[in-house]
Design an enzyme around this catalytic site. Structure first.
Site, mmCIF file in Angstrom:
data_model
loop_
_atom_site.group_PDB
_atom_site.id
_atom_site.type_symbol
_atom_site.label_atom_id
_atom_site.label_comp_id
_atom_site.label_asym_id
_atom_site.label_seq_id
_atom_site.Cartn_x
_atom_site.Cartn_y
_atom_site.Cartn_z
ATOM 1 N N ASP A 29 15.141 -94.235 38.100
ATOM 2 C CA ASP A 29 14.276 -94.811 38.981
ATOM 3 C C ASP A 29 12.902 -94.246 38.524
ATOM 4 O O ASP A 29 12.662 -93.181 38.117
ATOM 5 C CB ASP A 29 14.365 -94.303 40.346
ATOM 6 N N HIS A 46 9.625 -100.700 32.386
ATOM 7 C CA HIS A 46 10.748 -100.927 32.029
ATOM 8 C C HIS A 46 11.013 -100.926 30.618
ATOM 9 O O HIS A 46 12.036 -100.336 30.154
ATOM 10 C CB HIS A 46 11.323 -102.478 32.704
ATOM 11 N N LEU A 140 32.199 -90.543 23.001
ATOM 12 C CA LEU A 140 31.215 -90.596 24.366
ATOM 13 C C LEU A 140 31.362 -92.188 24.933
ATOM 14 O O LEU A 140 31.459 -93.022 24.301
ATOM 15 C CB LEU A 140 29.865 -90.395 24.019
HETATM 16 C C1 IPE Z 1 18.014 -97.880 42.117
HETATM 17 O O1 IPE Z 1 16.617 -97.940 42.182
HETATM 18 C C2 IPE Z 1 18.658 -99.148 41.300
HETATM 19 C C3 IPE Z 1 18.340 -98.612 39.829
HETATM 20 C C4 IPE Z 1 17.733 -97.602 39.161
HETATM 21 C C5 IPE Z 1 18.708 -99.650 38.853
HETATM 22 P P1 IPE Z 1 15.818 -98.869 43.364
HETATM 23 O O2 IPE Z 1 14.369 -98.605 42.936
HETATM 24 O O3 IPE Z 1 16.259 -100.300 43.080
HETATM 25 O O4 IPE Z 1 16.224 -98.242 44.807
HETATM 26 P P2 IPE Z 1 15.440 -98.225 46.057
HETATM 27 O O5 IPE Z 1 15.153 -99.578 46.143
HETATM 28 O O6 IPE Z 1 14.105 -97.563 45.829
HETATM 29 O O7 IPE Z 1 16.565 -97.909 46.850
HETATM 30 C C1 IPE Z 2 14.108 -98.374 38.079
HETATM 31 O O1 IPE Z 2 12.743 -98.366 38.383
HETATM 32 C C2 IPE Z 2 14.481 -99.570 37.291
HETATM 33 C C3 IPE Z 2 15.209 -100.584 38.201
HETATM 34 C C4 IPE Z 2 15.409 -100.627 39.035
HETATM 35 C C5 IPE Z 2 15.671 -101.818 37.250
HETATM 36 P P1 IPE Z 2 11.797 -99.030 39.252
HETATM 37 O O2 IPE Z 2 11.538 -100.525 38.961
HETATM 38 O O3 IPE Z 2 12.801 -99.082 40.682
HETATM 39 O O4 IPE Z 2 10.486 -98.237 39.444
HETATM 40 P P2 IPE Z 2 9.933 -97.821 40.779
HETATM 41 O O5 IPE Z 2 10.846 -97.008 41.832
HETATM 42 O O6 IPE Z 2 9.399 -99.128 41.582
HETATM 43 O O7 IPE Z 2 8.800 -96.861 40.406
HETATM 44 MG MG MG Z 3 12.678 -97.852 42.303
#
Ligand code: IPE
Ligand code: IPE
Ligand code: MG
Length: 263
Positions: A29, A46, A140
């Site tokens: 995240d 991303h 792995l």
């Molecule tokens: C969780 O992150 C999903 C992934 C890392 C793929 P999110 O950014 O979607 O989670 P929330 O919305 O903060 O709970």
């Molecule tokens: C996690 O990073 C990746 C996915 C959920 C695909 P985020 O896109 O949720 O990044 P933040 O949390 O908004 O910074």
């Molecule tokens: Mg996020």
């Protein structure tokens, strides 16, 4: 690497001090925020996150972790802006294509877990091809959780069991936790030992709900694109310093299982 650091690593290894978790899962995240603080679009984050995926796989391979499960796209992430979802799908396809040979060369098995039926035909094809190519690798296992939801995983296991009961393949009285576990998307993988979440939030976001039962949790403020081998090592060392009690007392663990003694 400095001489002192190297010497410490050698000593650690000689003493067997670092308990390596068999199965690590990561909620990757913070990509969007990483890009936003740089004045860029979220999708830039991303793309940068792919390097952190590579570094994590490399560390897992080198350190002897058997299974690494990465949360790439949740069942809730479809609700994001269409453009962002599109970039994530394209990126998934591109990375699959560009990385699979390297994974195969390194004896790494790739699996994708989640409800794949919502992906385009061509992405599903790429996934199946990558899984088939690497199916017999054993150093792995990397599991990519895509269109994954922990609740979906549990419901999916329940549905499979119900149909087996209906066709008399299994008697309902034979459904134990172990049998249920073998119908989850993580069947045949080691028990989840360590769940890491980057990005500073302290929640599970519908990730491996069933599998988290006795996992150790590790939260870090590091945003995913900045997560590197040192950050992964720090998480594993933190895990290694913990005493897992599984409902027993600390004294019981020390006397019955000296291996669980912290170094
Ligand atoms: C969780 O992150 C999903 C992934 C890392 C793929 P999110 O950014 O979607 O989670 P929330 O919305 O903060 O709970
Ligand atoms: C996690 O990073 C990746 C996915 C959920 C695909 P985020 O896109 O949720 O990044 P933040 O949390 O908004 O910074
Ligand atoms: Mg996020």
């Amino acid at each position: 690497m400095g001489v002192d650091k190297l010497a410490n690593d050698v000593i650690d290894e000689a003493l067997g001090c670092t308990k390596i978790p068999k199965h690590v899962a990561i909620i990757m995240d913070g990509n969007g925020r990483w890009a936003q603080v740089r004045g860029k679009r979220r999708t830039f984050g991303h793309k940068a996150g792919v390097d952190a995926v590579r570094a994590s796989v490399k560390y897992a391979r080198q350190s002897g972790i058997q299974s690494l499960t990465l949360f790439a796209f949740s069942s809730e992430n479809w609700k994001r802006p269409k453009e962002e979802v599109g970039v994530l799908m394209d990126l998934f396809g591109l990375v699959l294509k560009s990385e699979v040979k390297r994974l195969h060369k390194n004896d790494i098995r790739l699996k994708v877990i989640g409800d794949l039926s919502s992906f385009s035909e061509s992405l599903q094809k790429k996934i199946h091809k990558a899984e088939a190519l690497t199916a017999n690798n054993s150093a792995l296992t990397v599991n990519i959780a895509a269109n994954y939801g922990g609740r979906w995983d549990i419901v999916n296991a329940a549905k499979q069991l119900i149909s087996k009961v209906q066709s008399a393949e299994i008697d309902s009285s034979a459904i134990t936790e172990e049998v249920f576990d073998q119908h989850m998307s993580t069947a045949r993988l080691p028990e989840l030992d360590l769940l890491i979440r980057t990005g500073g939030d302290h929640r599970v976001s519908n990730f491996l709900l069933w599998q988290c039962a006795y996992a150790e949790f590790y939260f870090t403020d590091i945003l995913w694109p900045d997560f590197n081998e040192d950050a992964f090592k720090a998480a594993v060392e933190d895990f290694s310093s913990r005493q897992r009690r599984f409902g027993l007392t600390g004294e019981q663990i020390m006397t019955q299982d000296p291996e669980h003694k912290p170094c």
